[in-house]
Motif scaffolding. Structure first.
Motif, PDB file in Angstrom:
ATOM      1  N   ALA A   1      -7.406  -2.058  -1.887  1.00  0.00           N
ATOM      2  CA  ALA A   1      -8.085  -1.024  -2.672  1.00  0.00           C
ATOM      3  C   ALA A   1      -8.609   0.088  -1.784  1.00  0.00           C
ATOM      4  O   ALA A   1      -8.499   1.281  -2.104  1.00  0.00           O
ATOM      5  CB  ALA A   1      -9.233  -1.653  -3.467  1.00  0.00           C
ATOM      6  N   GLU A   2      -9.170  -0.278  -0.643  1.00  0.00           N
ATOM      7  CA  GLU A   2      -9.692   0.729   0.287  1.00  0.00           C
ATOM      8  C   GLU A   2      -8.571   1.617   0.823  1.00  0.00           C
ATOM      9  O   GLU A   2      -8.736   2.840   0.929  1.00  0.00           O
ATOM     10  CB  GLU A   2     -10.402   0.031   1.453  1.00  0.00           C
ATOM     11  CG  GLU A   2     -11.704  -0.646   1.057  1.00  0.00           C
ATOM     12  CD  GLU A   2     -12.265  -1.528   2.155  1.00  0.00           C
ATOM     13  OE1 GLU A   2     -11.674  -1.537   3.272  1.00  0.00           O
ATOM     14  OE2 GLU A   2     -13.272  -2.219   1.918  1.00  0.00           O
ATOM     15  N   LYS A   3      -7.446   1.022   1.131  1.00  0.00           N
ATOM     16  CA  LYS A   3      -6.349   1.788   1.722  1.00  0.00           C
ATOM     17  C   LYS A   3      -5.726   2.755   0.717  1.00  0.00           C
ATOM     18  O   LYS A   3      -5.330   3.873   1.071  1.00  0.00           O
ATOM     19  CB  LYS A   3      -5.281   0.836   2.255  1.00  0.00           C
ATOM     20  CG  LYS A   3      -4.218   1.527   3.101  1.00  0.00           C
ATOM     21  CD  LYS A   3      -3.607   0.599   4.110  1.00  0.00           C
ATOM     22  CE  LYS A   3      -2.725   1.342   5.084  1.00  0.00           C
ATOM     23  NZ  LYS A   3      -2.181   0.458   6.140  1.00  0.00           N
TER      24      LYS A   3
ATOM     25  N   LYS B   1     -12.567  -0.790 -11.068  1.00  0.00           N
ATOM     26  CA  LYS B   1     -11.406  -0.831 -11.963  1.00  0.00           C
ATOM     27  C   LYS B   1     -10.392  -1.900 -11.564  1.00  0.00           C
ATOM     28  O   LYS B   1      -9.425  -2.135 -12.292  1.00  0.00           O
ATOM     29  CB  LYS B   1     -10.703   0.531 -11.988  1.00  0.00           C
ATOM     30  CG  LYS B   1     -11.491   1.644 -12.669  1.00  0.00           C
ATOM     31  CD  LYS B   1     -10.638   2.897 -12.765  1.00  0.00           C
ATOM     32  CE  LYS B   1     -11.336   3.999 -13.541  1.00  0.00           C
ATOM     33  NZ  LYS B   1     -10.457   5.191 -13.720  1.00  0.00           N
ATOM     34  N   LEU B   2     -10.598  -2.517 -10.400  1.00  0.00           N
ATOM     35  CA  LEU B   2      -9.666  -3.530  -9.892  1.00  0.00           C
ATOM     36  C   LEU B   2     -10.380  -4.880  -9.863  1.00  0.00           C
ATOM     37  O   LEU B   2     -11.298  -5.083  -9.076  1.00  0.00           O
ATOM     38  CB  LEU B   2      -9.178  -3.162  -8.491  1.00  0.00           C
ATOM     39  CG  LEU B   2      -8.324  -4.201  -7.756  1.00  0.00           C
ATOM     40  CD1 LEU B   2      -7.059  -4.538  -8.536  1.00  0.00           C
ATOM     41  CD2 LEU B   2      -7.964  -3.706  -6.357  1.00  0.00           C
ATOM     42  N   PHE B   3      -9.969  -5.781 -10.715  1.00  0.00           N
ATOM     43  CA  PHE B   3     -10.597  -7.097 -10.781  1.00  0.00           C
ATOM     44  C   PHE B   3     -10.154  -7.949  -9.596  1.00  0.00           C
ATOM     45  O   PHE B   3      -8.979  -7.976  -9.239  1.00  0.00           O
ATOM     46  CB  PHE B   3     -10.243  -7.780 -12.103  1.00  0.00           C
ATOM     47  CG  PHE B   3     -10.703  -7.017 -13.309  1.00  0.00           C
ATOM     48  CD1 PHE B   3     -12.034  -7.048 -13.689  1.00  0.00           C
ATOM     49  CD2 PHE B   3      -9.809  -6.241 -14.036  1.00  0.00           C
ATOM     50  CE1 PHE B   3     -12.473  -6.333 -14.795  1.00  0.00           C
ATOM     51  CE2 PHE B   3     -10.235  -5.524 -15.142  1.00  0.00           C
ATOM     52  CZ  PHE B   3     -11.573  -5.564 -15.522  1.00  0.00           C
TER      53      PHE B   3
ATOM     54  N   ALA C   1       0.831  -1.209   0.000  1.00  0.00           N
ATOM     55  CA  ALA C   1       0.000   0.000   0.000  1.00  0.00           C
ATOM     56  C   ALA C   1       0.864   1.258   0.000  1.00  0.00           C
ATOM     57  O   ALA C   1       0.570   2.224  -0.717  1.00  0.00           O
ATOM     58  CB  ALA C   1      -0.928  -0.012   1.212  1.00  0.00           C
ATOM     59  N   SER C   2       1.946   1.260   0.785  1.00  0.00           N
ATOM     60  CA  SER C   2       2.836   2.432   0.828  1.00  0.00           C
ATOM     61  C   SER C   2       3.485   2.696  -0.518  1.00  0.00           C
ATOM     62  O   SER C   2       3.606   3.852  -0.948  1.00  0.00           O
ATOM     63  CB  SER C   2       3.919   2.234   1.899  1.00  0.00           C
ATOM     64  OG  SER C   2       3.347   2.173   3.185  1.00  0.00           O
ATOM     65  N   MET C   3       3.909   1.642  -1.198  1.00  0.00           N
ATOM     66  CA  MET C   3       4.499   1.812  -2.529  1.00  0.00           C
ATOM     67  C   MET C   3       3.500   2.442  -3.489  1.00  0.00           C
ATOM     68  O   MET C   3       3.831   3.389  -4.222  1.00  0.00           O
ATOM     69  CB  MET C   3       4.954   0.456  -3.071  1.00  0.00           C
ATOM     70  CG  MET C   3       5.441   0.489  -4.521  1.00  0.00           C
ATOM     71  SD  MET C   3       5.680  -1.167  -5.210  1.00  0.00           S
ATOM     72  CE  MET C   3       3.982  -1.773  -5.263  1.00  0.00           C
ATOM     73  N   LEU C   4       2.280   1.934  -3.497  1.00  0.00           N
ATOM     74  CA  LEU C   4       1.267   2.457  -4.414  1.00  0.00           C
ATOM     75  C   LEU C   4       0.897   3.890  -4.079  1.00  0.00           C
ATOM     76  O   LEU C   4       0.782   4.752  -4.967  1.00  0.00           O
ATOM     77  CB  LEU C   4       0.029   1.555  -4.389  1.00  0.00           C
ATOM     78  CG  LEU C   4       0.234   0.147  -4.958  1.00  0.00           C
ATOM     79  CD1 LEU C   4      -0.985  -0.722  -4.672  1.00  0.00           C
ATOM     80  CD2 LEU C   4       0.504   0.195  -6.451  1.00  0.00           C
ATOM     81  N   LEU C   5       0.704   4.175  -2.796  1.00  0.00           N
ATOM     82  CA  LEU C   5       0.389   5.546  -2.396  1.00  0.00           C
ATOM     83  C   LEU C   5       1.513   6.498  -2.778  1.00  0.00           C
ATOM     84  O   LEU C   5       1.265   7.630  -3.220  1.00  0.00           O
ATOM     85  CB  LEU C   5       0.134   5.597  -0.884  1.00  0.00           C
ATOM     86  CG  LEU C   5      -1.194   4.998  -0.411  1.00  0.00           C
ATOM     87  CD1 LEU C   5      -1.185   4.829   1.102  1.00  0.00           C
ATOM     88  CD2 LEU C   5      -2.368   5.877  -0.849  1.00  0.00           C
ATOM     89  N   ASP C   6       2.749   6.034  -2.643  1.00  0.00           N
ATOM     90  CA  ASP C   6       3.895   6.878  -2.983  1.00  0.00           C
ATOM     91  C   ASP C   6       3.932   7.214  -4.471  1.00  0.00           C
ATOM     92  O   ASP C   6       4.148   8.376  -4.840  1.00  0.00           O
ATOM     93  CB  ASP C   6       5.189   6.163  -2.572  1.00  0.00           C
ATOM     94  CG  ASP C   6       6.420   6.974  -2.950  1.00  0.00           C
ATOM     95  OD1 ASP C   6       6.588   8.083  -2.418  1.00  0.00           O
ATOM     96  OD2 ASP C   6       7.210   6.493  -3.789  1.00  0.00           O
ATOM     97  N   VAL C   7       3.705   6.222  -5.338  1.00  0.00           N
ATOM     98  CA  VAL C   7       3.779   6.512  -6.771  1.00  0.00           C
ATOM     99  C   VAL C   7       2.651   7.457  -7.193  1.00  0.00           C
ATOM    100  O   VAL C   7       2.847   8.320  -8.057  1.00  0.00           O
ATOM    101  CB  VAL C   7       3.763   5.238  -7.641  1.00  0.00           C
ATOM    102  CG1 VAL C   7       5.021   4.427  -7.416  1.00  0.00           C
ATOM    103  CG2 VAL C   7       2.524   4.403  -7.402  1.00  0.00           C
TER     104      VAL C   7
END
Length: 356
Positions: free
Chosen positions: A280-282, A289-291, A246-252
């Motif tokens: 997805a929630e986080k 959009k997320l299967f 989650a941190s990686m995705l939030l960062d990008v």
């Protein structure tokens, strides 16, 4: 590792799944838990059915079947292939390698580079990375990327934590150079200090298979498995996904590498529906959009999960138009990564069943 790749595209994707289907409702008698308690997991985790290969089937069998299907149907010509990259946790043998077996059985020439990579959950992203790098040295060729595992052979049927999740499958992705393709953002992280969270203890040189490693035991959680079997520490993996991934995705997204609203599809590794919902929630990813439907229909096919998700859900769209996609995988290693790339206007996209 953070980098960008230029002038590369996916031109075709094939999913190959065994025809045998295991149903969760039929397997609850395998477990030493009350049936009512086990059935509650069905809705929460997304358990329903999974694809299971024959005990005699191997990853190279799936690769040979899939590549021959592609060749026979004119998706690619043998002389166009510059490399075969196989990413799997399930080698047929220590030697020879699966990529060599597939290339040899499909009649490819000795100028084709054959390369095996031992990776699991992040196998598609790592396979794409290797394919992109090979294409820099194969300007007039294409790379055949095979992702596949038959991990049902390595999981105890009496293990309720692990067995309902597993699914056997393979995918074949054709990757090629395209000077008009948009730049691809690529990020990958690995932390071997936490690798024991997903492990098969026996079978390698550290602990060879033996009668002792095959003994089934209740290891204290009500599930029966042997040292020969794969096991995932569910709580550790869940926490890893909710923190590191989650941190990686939030960062990008915070760095404006991409904007969530600009992404057409989020093709993520498929551990189970519950874990994806929480991720997805986080991160704030729209669930439409997320299967999250692969485990309930096929099981988790390890490194083949991202391309199989794309083929299963979006074949027609990927054939007809270009889509901005976010690909993310996370799991064994531990490893986690993300890619942003356009996928679409594919020459071919299909899923086939096999008797393997």
């Amino acid at each position: 590792m953070i980098t960008n790749f230029s002038g590369k595209k996916i031109s075709a994707m094939l999913g190959v799944v065994p025809e045998t289907i295991g149903h969760f409702d039929d397997e609850i008698g395998n477990y030493s838990f009350p049936a009512q308690q086990t059935m509650r997991l069905k809705k929460v985790m997304g358990y329903n059915q999974h694809r299971l290969s024959k005990e005699t089937s191997t990853v190279s069998d799936f690769g040979v079947f899939g590549l021959n299907y592609i060749l026979q149907n004119g998706w690619i010509k043998k002389e166009e292939i510059g490399a075969v990259v196989v990413v799997s946790l399930c080698p047929d043998y220590f030697v020879p390698h699966n990529s060599n077996i597939i290339a040899g059985n499909c009649g490819l020439g000795d100028g084709v580079i054959c390369l095996d990579i031992a990776q699991g959950c992040c196998g598609f992203l790592i396979g794409l990375m290797q394919s992109f790098m090979l294409l820099d040295h194969l300007p007039n060729k294409k790379v055949v990327l095979v992702n596949g595992d038959v991990l049902s052979h390595k999981i105890s049927k009496r293990d309720r934590n692990d067995y309902p999740l597993v699914g056997d499958a393979a995918t074949i992705t054709i990757v090629e150079n395209d000077t008009s393709a948009k730049s691809i953002y690529y990020e990958m992280h690995m932390d071997g200090s936490r690798g024991n969270a997903l492990k098969i203890p026996a079978g390698g040189f550290r602990m060879p298979n033996s009668p002792e490693t095959a003994v089934m035991r209740d290891l204290g959680d009500g599930n029966f498995r042997a040292l020969d079997h794969m096991h995932m520490e569910g709580s550790e993996i869940f926490n890893f996904v909710q923190t590191d991934v989650a941190s990686m995705l939030l960062d990008v997204f915070n760095r404006n590498v991409a904007k969530i609203e600009d992404i057409d599809y989020f093709f993520f590794h498929q551990p189970n529906r519950f874990m994806l919902q929480k991720l997805a929630e986080k991160v704030g990813i729209p669930k439409d959009k997320l299967f999250m439907n692969l485990v309930e229909n096929f099981g988790n096919p390890s490194g083949a999960s991202i391309p199989l998700t794309a083929v299963y859900n979006c074949c027609e769209t990927l054939l007809s138009k270009n889509s901005r996609c976010c690909l993310s995988a996370f799991g064994s290693g531990l490893a986690w990564g993300v890619m942003f790339m356009d996928i679409g206007n594919l020459d071919h996209c299909e899923m086939v069943e096999t008797t393997l």
